[in-house]
Design an enzyme around this catalytic site. Structure first.
Site, PDB file in Angstrom:
ATOM      1  N   PHE A 121      39.363  55.097  47.558  1.00  0.00           N
ATOM      2  CA  PHE A 121      40.184  53.962  47.946  1.00  0.00           C
ATOM      3  C   PHE A 121      41.483  54.487  48.524  1.00  0.00           C
ATOM      4  O   PHE A 121      41.860  55.643  48.277  1.00  0.00           O
ATOM      5  CB  PHE A 121      40.474  53.084  46.721  1.00  0.00           C
ATOM      6  CG  PHE A 121      40.087  51.635  46.908  1.00  0.00           C
ATOM      7  CD1 PHE A 121      38.783  51.287  47.203  1.00  0.00           C
ATOM      8  CD2 PHE A 121      41.017  50.613  46.764  1.00  0.00           C
ATOM      9  CE1 PHE A 121      38.415  49.955  47.354  1.00  0.00           C
ATOM     10  CE2 PHE A 121      40.669  49.284  46.910  1.00  0.00           C
ATOM     11  CZ  PHE A 121      39.370  48.958  47.202  1.00  0.00           C
ATOM     12  N   HIS A 253      47.778  42.693  52.600  1.00  0.00           N
ATOM     13  CA  HIS A 253      46.568  43.499  52.667  1.00  0.00           C
ATOM     14  C   HIS A 253      46.216  43.662  54.140  1.00  0.00           C
ATOM     15  O   HIS A 253      46.247  42.690  54.885  1.00  0.00           O
ATOM     16  CB  HIS A 253      45.444  42.790  51.911  1.00  0.00           C
ATOM     17  CG  HIS A 253      44.260  43.663  51.629  1.00  0.00           C
ATOM     18  ND1 HIS A 253      43.408  44.101  52.611  1.00  0.00           N
ATOM     19  CD2 HIS A 253      43.795  44.188  50.471  1.00  0.00           C
ATOM     20  CE1 HIS A 253      42.468  44.854  52.063  1.00  0.00           C
ATOM     21  NE2 HIS A 253      42.672  44.929  50.772  1.00  0.00           N
ATOM     22  N   GLU A 270      38.966  46.660  50.764  1.00  0.00           N
ATOM     23  CA  GLU A 270      39.301  48.011  51.187  1.00  0.00           C
ATOM     24  C   GLU A 270      38.100  48.951  51.032  1.00  0.00           C
ATOM     25  O   GLU A 270      38.053  50.012  51.651  1.00  0.00           O
ATOM     26  CB  GLU A 270      40.468  48.493  50.315  1.00  0.00           C
ATOM     27  CG  GLU A 270      41.100  49.777  50.749  1.00  0.00           C
ATOM     28  CD  GLU A 270      42.464  49.976  50.069  1.00  0.00           C
ATOM     29  OE1 GLU A 270      43.177  48.991  49.829  1.00  0.00           O
ATOM     30  OE2 GLU A 270      42.792  51.129  49.783  1.00  0.00           O
ATOM     31  N   HIS A 392      48.697  39.239  49.982  1.00  0.00           N
ATOM     32  CA  HIS A 392      47.692  39.571  48.981  1.00  0.00           C
ATOM     33  C   HIS A 392      48.249  39.689  47.568  1.00  0.00           C
ATOM     34  O   HIS A 392      47.561  39.358  46.600  1.00  0.00           O
ATOM     35  CB  HIS A 392      47.048  40.901  49.391  1.00  0.00           C
ATOM     36  CG  HIS A 392      45.887  41.311  48.563  1.00  0.00           C
ATOM     37  ND1 HIS A 392      44.787  40.502  48.371  1.00  0.00           N
ATOM     38  CD2 HIS A 392      45.625  42.446  47.862  1.00  0.00           C
ATOM     39  CE1 HIS A 392      43.904  41.137  47.610  1.00  0.00           C
ATOM     40  NE2 HIS A 392      44.396  42.299  47.270  1.00  0.00           N
ATOM     41  N   ARG A 428      51.640  48.431  45.897  1.00  0.00           N
ATOM     42  CA  ARG A 428      50.570  48.703  44.941  1.00  0.00           C
ATOM     43  C   ARG A 428      49.382  49.368  45.632  1.00  0.00           C
ATOM     44  O   ARG A 428      49.013  48.979  46.737  1.00  0.00           O
ATOM     45  CB  ARG A 428      50.097  47.395  44.301  1.00  0.00           C
ATOM     46  CG  ARG A 428      48.905  47.558  43.394  1.00  0.00           C
ATOM     47  CD  ARG A 428      48.536  46.254  42.717  1.00  0.00           C
ATOM     48  NE  ARG A 428      47.970  45.260  43.604  1.00  0.00           N
ATOM     49  CZ  ARG A 428      46.682  45.244  43.994  1.00  0.00           C
ATOM     50  NH1 ARG A 428      45.848  46.173  43.617  1.00  0.00           N
ATOM     51  NH2 ARG A 428      46.252  44.276  44.797  1.00  0.00           N
TER      52      ARG A 428
END
Lengths: 634, 250
Positions: A121, A253, A270, A392, A428
């Site tokens: 990720f 996002h 993602e 997001h 984040r």
């Protein structure tokens, strides 16, 4: 007044997503009676929308992974504004929290040797996200929901009542926290709210309240968030006298759907990029290579050839820049579209069809396949998706004590999950949200229980306080008829999108604040029609108050921070400034006004700083801060 | 692109109500839930509807569209012709609270009656080992978003209120199957499925499978295998004889 339902519990949890349910499980384990107040039906919380996975350094796929690496990635992702102690606890405890889910019945995808599989990720150095296809959030919420049911079944055996220790109040919305202000610092006495189904009110008396209400995404027009995300917990906390931290940081996002218009903003996980999807502009260029910032040059591939090799040989190649942290990718997409290199519908292309077979796509990304097929008529096994940034997540939240999640300023108040602030700093990383819910949900449940042991029963709630709360909740029925809540909401969302969005500047932010003032007076004139039974117009009128308050916190903080960092980009202050890294912005209410003040970021202890290479820290910290730091492990 | 659609929505509560006609704008790409939202924002601000994610993931916006159980967020307006009247009514198997919102608490009661996951004794967290091929069967059932469309369409309860007490419904048959097929669950759920949860009342007409928005093979992969497992334990003639002998010993 006499008909108002009354309940008494040790701990009241507001919110039934991952953090709320994990907190409730923990409080129950500590022997406490727990009420879970859920704005939706049980099991529908926004956690269900999480797709990619849950980050935990279990090292199942790459055994070089450990909590120190996860800690480093989290701090880097947040541009070192994170509360270091929360980042440390999170990295250390996440694996245990994930393994625990298996004992509740969760079924994650597996590695060949039968362990929990982990996927790549953005921003995570190693494959770290435990997952179930692209529906990890559903697995998390269902597992916790079923664990609650199993605890209720245990209670039924011993007490003959499923709800003797944990009761879920479904479709119950909280409008006010009730406080005891008789002795100096305010302390929680309970809360007040209404059943959506009937419109009836109820009062909960409890010494401890845990906020687990999620985020604020419904302030924005283009958002991946569900209707519940109206900043309720943020608003309850600041109105009660607590403080909000880092509210200027909102995560856009990078990949939301952009077409058709009615689905604009719906999340495209993602994982598409983690599993090999590449981003291209309308000229066919893999543009992310043009956007690798200096601070990340050492970790990301600079040529397509190297990036392509990474998928099969990650130990000897650097990762593709599509997997940069979300703030970087979102800004890059925004820039490409603005420069006229976007797709026909104003996004960029995200293509996984050239790298994975149709069968692999349907196994690894079933929801994405389904979502594009059914909502956009696009077959992602054959053609690229069109994607663009979508609101997001809010990094900002209630200012809490790291170990206990105790909210600042109000005794007995706790906040866990997205409504809490600090862990993620200015941005984040994907996958760090689900782990946040579990790690800090559990900690909040534990700390609230300990607090209740010491504090004893809640203070009595006066009839006067209840009357005030009731008047507040019923006010929208008495408006002058001039304003419709749906119209104001839509205008607010447009304003936030246009003026407080992904790229900001001082002029627009001041304009936004002016408009927010006008919304405030409009909200006072909102009128709802119909009765109290399941009346969405009334519900929205109440939610609007929270939305407006958090929007103001956001715009004021954004105006105050004169630099660009993570989820806050100012085109009038485009650089990241090490002086600002030492500053957290704090929102509090004084005389019913939102005030923003500066507060020092806690100093990261040397043993944690030394996990980094000093040359990397140089890019974020001032020279004075680094005097005496001898990092160099990596 | 836009056109005006004839929309008919059921409004009322458990005691009284009826279909109300609206003429409403429809734009390219919109789904039924968009149209319901437009009605709220314009003509009917108190029109009650449940929804959360508007992305087919939470299973909140279940209703019947032209008589067919559907998620409103996943039903595109382009599936209807522009002159067709689109009729939206609440789920029929559950009591109406208001307009399109029904009381689905029946399902939560049934959920409580299903014995929970029984973890293996002595296996520590972190030591669970399972092969992908073994978890896959249960994973299919864990895709369930609890929209309760299967519960709503199942004729065992849709047309027979009196069966509700004895019948858990398709959603909970897949829960039973999921647990029975879980590689590490230690509880035997076969007798309970038949004796407590009414598995035998299902006569596999596959209506549940038909309406499942997650395309779970409810009947083929959960109900029929569970029926076979029940037959194995309850109706195997040799085992019955054995059981008789052993029970005499008790």
């Amino acid at each position: 007044m006499s008909q108002i339902e009354r309940h008494t519990y040790d701990v009241v949890v507001i919110g039934a997503g991952g953090a709320g349910l994990r907190a409730a499980i923990e409080a129950r384990a500590q022997g406490k009676s727990v009420a879970i107040l859920s704005k939706s039906l049980f099991g529908k919380a926004h956690t269900v929308m999480a797709e990619g996975g849950i980050a935990a350094a279990m090292g199942n796929v790459n055994n070089n992974d450990n909590w120190q690496v996860h800690f480093r990635d989290t701090m880097r992702g947040g541009k070192f504004l994170n509360n270091y102690r929360m980042a440390e606890l999170h990295a250390k405890e996440a694996p245990q929290r994930v393994w625990e889910l298996e004992t509740y019945g969760a079924l994650f995808d597996r590695t060949k040797d039968g362990k929990i599989s982990q996927r790549n990720f953005g921003g995570h150095e190693y494959p770290r996200l435990a997952h179930v296809g692209d529906r990890t959030g559903l697995e998390l919420i269902r597992t916790l929901q079923q664990k609650i049911v199993s605890l209720q079944q245990d209670d039924y055996i011993t007490t003959g009542d499923y709800e003797s220790h944990i009761k879920v109040f479904a479709e119950f919305a909280v409008t006010d926290l009730l406080l005891d202000e008789s002795a100096g610092q305010p302390r929680v006495a309970g809360c007040f709210g209404y059943y959506r189904e009937t419109g009836d009110f109820a009062v909960f008396q409890a010494p401890a309240v845990i906020l687990a209400t999620g985020g604020i995404g419904k302030s924005f027009k283009v958002t991946s968030n569900s209707w519940e995300y109206t900043g309720d917990g943020h608003s309850l906390a600041i109105r009660a006298g607590s403080t909000l931290i880092n509210m200027e940081f909102v995560q856009f996002h990078p990949t939301g759907m952009v077409w058709p218009p009615s689905v604009k903003g719906i999340l495209v996980t993602e994982s598409v990029r983690g599993d090999g999807g590449v981003l291209r502009n309308s000229e066919g260029r893999r543009f992310m290579f043009d956007y690798i910032p200096d601070v990340f040059k050492k970790q990301y591939a600079t040529t397509e050839a190297e990036a392509d090799r990474w998928y099969t040989d990650p130990d000897n190649n650097k990762r593709p820049p599509e997997l940069l942290p979300r703030d970087e990718v979102a800004r890059a997409i925004n820039t490409e579209v603005k420069a006229g290199r976007g797709t026909p519908h104003g996004g960029v292309f995200l293509d996984v069809s050239t790298r994975l077979t149709a069968e692999q796509i349907q196994t690894k990304l079933p929801s994405m396949y389904h979502q594009f097929k059914e909502l956009a008529g696009v077959d992602i096994t054959k053609e690229p998706m069109e994607v663009g940034p979508t609101c997001h997540y809010v990094m900002g939240g209630v200012e809490v004590e790291a170990d206990t999640q105790a909210a600042t300023g109000v005794l007995g108040l706790y906040a866990a999950g997205e409504v809490g602030g600090g862990l993620h700093g200015s941005n984040r990383l994907g996958g760090n949200s689900l782990s946040d819910l579990l790690v800090f949900g559990r900690r909040a449940g534990e700390a609230a229980s300990t607090y209740v042991d010491a504090a004893g029963a809640a203070a009595q709630i006066t009839d006067d306080a209840i009357a005030r709360a009731q008047a507040h909740a019923l006010a929208p029925f008495d408006g002058d008829g001039s304003e419709n809540p749906y119209t104001i909401h839509s205008d607010l969302q447009q304003t936030m999108n246009d003026l407080v969005g992904i790229i900001r500047n001082g002029t627009e932010l001041r304009d936004a604040l002016d408009r927010l003032e006008s919304f405030k007076s409009r909200v006072r004139n909102v009128t709802v029609t119909g009765g109290r039974v399941f009346n969405p117009g009334w519900h929205l009128a109440l939610d609007l108050q929270s939305l407006l308050l958090v929007s103001e916190c956001l715009a004021r903080s954004a105006l105050a921070r004169e630099e660009s960092r993570g989820g806050h980009t100012r085109d009038d202050f485009p650089a990241m400034d090490p002086q600002w890294r030492q500053v957290n912005l704090i929102c509090r209410m004084t005389d019913k006004q939102v005030n923003v003040s500066k507060q020092a970021v806690p100093t990261v202890p040397n043993e944690l700083l030394s996990l980094f290479d000093v040359t990397e820290l140089d890019k974020y910290f001032t020279g004075a801060e680094l005097a005496g730091v001898t990092g160099g492990a990596h | 692109m836009g056109y005006t659609s004839k929309f008919r929505v059921w409004r009322g509560d458990d005691t009284d109500g009826g279909l109300v006609d609206f003429e409403v704008e429809v734009n390219e790409g919109e789904v039924v839930l968009d149209i319901v939202h437009r009605l709220q924002a314009t003509e009917a601000p108190d029109l009650a509807v449940r929804w959360n994610c508007k992305a087919g993931k939470c299973g909140s916006c279940s209703a019947e569209v032209n008589g067919r159980p559907r998620l409103m967020c996943m039903t595109r307006m382009s599936t209807f012709s522009q002159d067709e009247v689109v009729t939206v009514t609440p789920l029929r198997a559950f009591p109406v609270i208001k307009d399109l919102v029904t009381d689905v608490s029946f399902n939560y009661q049934k959920a409580r009656e299903i014995p929970s996951f029984a973890p293996p004794v002595g296996v520590e967290p972190g030591d669970y080992r399972m092969q992908q091929v073994d978890v896959q069967r249960s994973q299919e059932f864990r895709k369930c978003i609890e929209c309760f469309l299967c519960q709503n369409t199942c004729h065992v309860i849709r047309d027979h209120e009196e069966n509700k007490e004895a019948f858990a419904g398709p959603r909970y048959f897949i829960r039973l199957a999921e647990l029975d097929m879980h590689p590490l669950d230690v509880k035997d759920r076969r007798r309970g499925a038949q004796e407590e949860h009414g598995l035998g009342m299902c006569n596999i007409t596959k209506c549940c499978t038909d309406v499942c928005p997650e395309h779970i093979h409810i009947t083929d992969n959960a109900i029929i295998p569970m029926k076979e497992r029940v037959a194995d334990v309850k109706y195997d003639p040799l085992k019955r004889i054995l059981l008789k002998i052993t029970s005499r010993d008790d």
